[in-house]
Structure formats: structure tokens, C-alpha cells
Design a protein around this motif. Structure first.
Motif, mmCIF file in Angstrom:
data_model
loop_
_atom_site.group_PDB
_atom_site.id
_atom_site.type_symbol
_atom_site.label_atom_id
_atom_site.label_comp_id
_atom_site.label_asym_id
_atom_site.label_seq_id
_atom_site.Cartn_x
_atom_site.Cartn_y
_atom_site.Cartn_z
ATOM 1 N N ASP A 76 48.162 36.534 53.436
ATOM 2 C CA ASP A 76 48.042 37.844 52.802
ATOM 3 C C ASP A 76 47.956 37.711 51.285
ATOM 4 O O ASP A 76 47.119 38.344 50.641
ATOM 5 N N LEU A 79 44.521 36.413 50.159
ATOM 6 C CA LEU A 79 43.438 37.396 50.141
ATOM 7 C C LEU A 79 43.276 37.993 48.751
ATOM 8 O O LEU A 79 42.159 38.118 48.226
ATOM 9 N N PHE A 80 44.380 38.340 48.135
ATOM 10 C CA PHE A 80 44.353 38.981 46.821
ATOM 11 C C PHE A 80 44.106 37.970 45.703
ATOM 12 O O PHE A 80 43.435 38.280 44.714
ATOM 13 N N ALA A 91 43.734 43.352 42.131
ATOM 14 C CA ALA A 91 44.599 42.905 43.227
ATOM 15 C C ALA A 91 45.894 43.699 43.342
ATOM 16 O O ALA A 91 46.276 44.076 44.452
ATOM 17 N N SER A 94 45.262 47.005 45.220
ATOM 18 C CA SER A 94 44.524 46.935 46.478
ATOM 19 C C SER A 94 45.506 46.779 47.636
ATOM 20 O O SER A 94 46.682 46.503 47.413
ATOM 21 N N THR A 96 45.948 45.487 52.046
ATOM 22 C CA THR A 96 45.418 44.907 53.274
ATOM 23 C C THR A 96 45.271 46.011 54.312
ATOM 24 O O THR A 96 46.228 46.721 54.605
ATOM 25 N N THR A 146 40.458 42.545 56.074
ATOM 26 C CA THR A 146 39.771 43.542 55.257
ATOM 27 C C THR A 146 40.740 44.044 54.195
ATOM 28 O O THR A 146 41.887 44.370 54.512
ATOM 29 N N ILE A 147 40.277 44.101 52.963
ATOM 30 C CA ILE A 147 41.058 44.633 51.853
ATOM 31 C C ILE A 147 40.395 45.922 51.374
ATOM 32 O O ILE A 147 39.169 45.984 51.257
ATOM 33 N N ARG A 148 41.205 46.905 51.084
ATOM 34 C CA ARG A 148 40.701 48.148 50.493
ATOM 35 C C ARG A 148 41.002 48.118 49.000
ATOM 36 O O ARG A 148 42.146 47.943 48.597
ATOM 37 N N LYS A 149 39.961 48.283 48.218
ATOM 38 C CA LYS A 149 40.113 48.331 46.761
ATOM 39 C C LYS A 149 40.567 49.722 46.348
ATOM 40 O O LYS A 149 40.331 50.702 47.063
#
Length: 152
Positions: A76, A79-80, A91, A94, A96, A146-149
């Protein structure tokens, strides 16, 4: 005006590890520095980054292997770190959206463990990634996420 509650990262060249950058929260009381300890990141290729942690005894489970929760936390965080390293995204703001992990082996104490993340696609609000966790050339886990900005 920036949200003062959002923890900021120290992301500068690491003098003890040439080619690597620190990935450290400025607030030492938060999860990452307290639980995970020092972490590093470096770009690898066009859309990839490698995030490294240094497992200690408190990262182990009852079997003496790296705890699965620690491996998922590494993923996790990676990802950032990858987002910031590869595309320069925000980051700290944002989040997860999903993280799918397949455990393939067990990490061991005494050697760094790396999450190698690749950005597959970036849209206006989303980042799609996949990767693997490895230690000394041994595959520990594979993942996709998937990451949401944040909103502008």
C-alpha cells in the motif's frame, strides 16, 4: 490553503543508499515510521518504482516470517511512493480504492524486502498499478491496485 492534518513526506536522496530516495513521513508518530520503519524508493524504468523496507523482529509473525499484514502495508505504501516518484502525484491526499494481493511465498527477516510497482494507466482521477514483492530474487507476492487522486 493546505490541510495541516495531511502528513507530508520527506522524499530526498538518501546519503547512505546511492540511487535511492527517502520515503518518510515528517510526523514520526504516524503509522509508517512507527510500524514500518525507514523506507526507500527509486525509479526503475519509465513507469515503475521500487520501494524498500528493512524487516525487523517486530515485523514477524509467530512462524518467524514477515507478517502478511506488513507485506500488505509495504504494498500500500509502495503504491503512493510509486505515484510520487513516477508521475509526481499528490500522494498524501490520494487513497487506495482497491488492492488485490496474492501471497506466493514468505518473506524472511535479515534482508530488505522490495515492492516493485508499475503504473499501467493514469486517468484524470485514477491510477491503475500492478506489481510484485520480492526478497533476494524470491517472489513473495503479486498485486494490483487502483488509487484515486484528490479533487482539484
Amino acid at each position: 490553503m493546505p490541510n495541516k492534518d495531511i502528513a507530508q513526506f520527506t522524499h530526498v536522496p538518501d546519503p547512505d543508499h546511492p540511487g535511492w530516495y527517502t520515503w518518510h513521513l515528517a510526523d514520526d508518530t504516524r503509522f509508517q515510521p512507527v510500524v514500518m520503519g525507514p523506507m526507500l524508493v527509486r525509479p526503475e524504468g519509465e513507469n515503475c518504482a521500487r520501494t524498500r523496507m528493512f524487516p525487523q523482529l517486530h515485523h514477524s509473525n509467530a512462524r518467524g516470517s514477515i507478517h502478511g499484514g506488513v507485506t500488505m502495508s509495504l504494498i500500500d505504501i509502495a503504491l503512493f511512493a510509486t505515484m510520487a516518484t513516477v508521475v509526481g502525484g499528490d500522494a498524501p491526499r490520494s487513497m487506495t480504492l482497491d488492492l488485490n494481493t496474492q501471497f506466493i511465498g514468505a518473506g524472511q527477516l535479515g534482508s530488505p524486502i522490495d515492492a516493485v510497482s508499475e503504473i499501467l494507466r493514469e486517468t484524470g482521477r485514477l491510477l491503475f498499478l500492478r506489481g510484485k514483492v520480492e526478497q533476494d530474487g524470491v517472489l513473495i507476492a503479486a498485486y494490483s491496485a487502483t488509487i484515486r487522486k484528490p479533487s482539484k
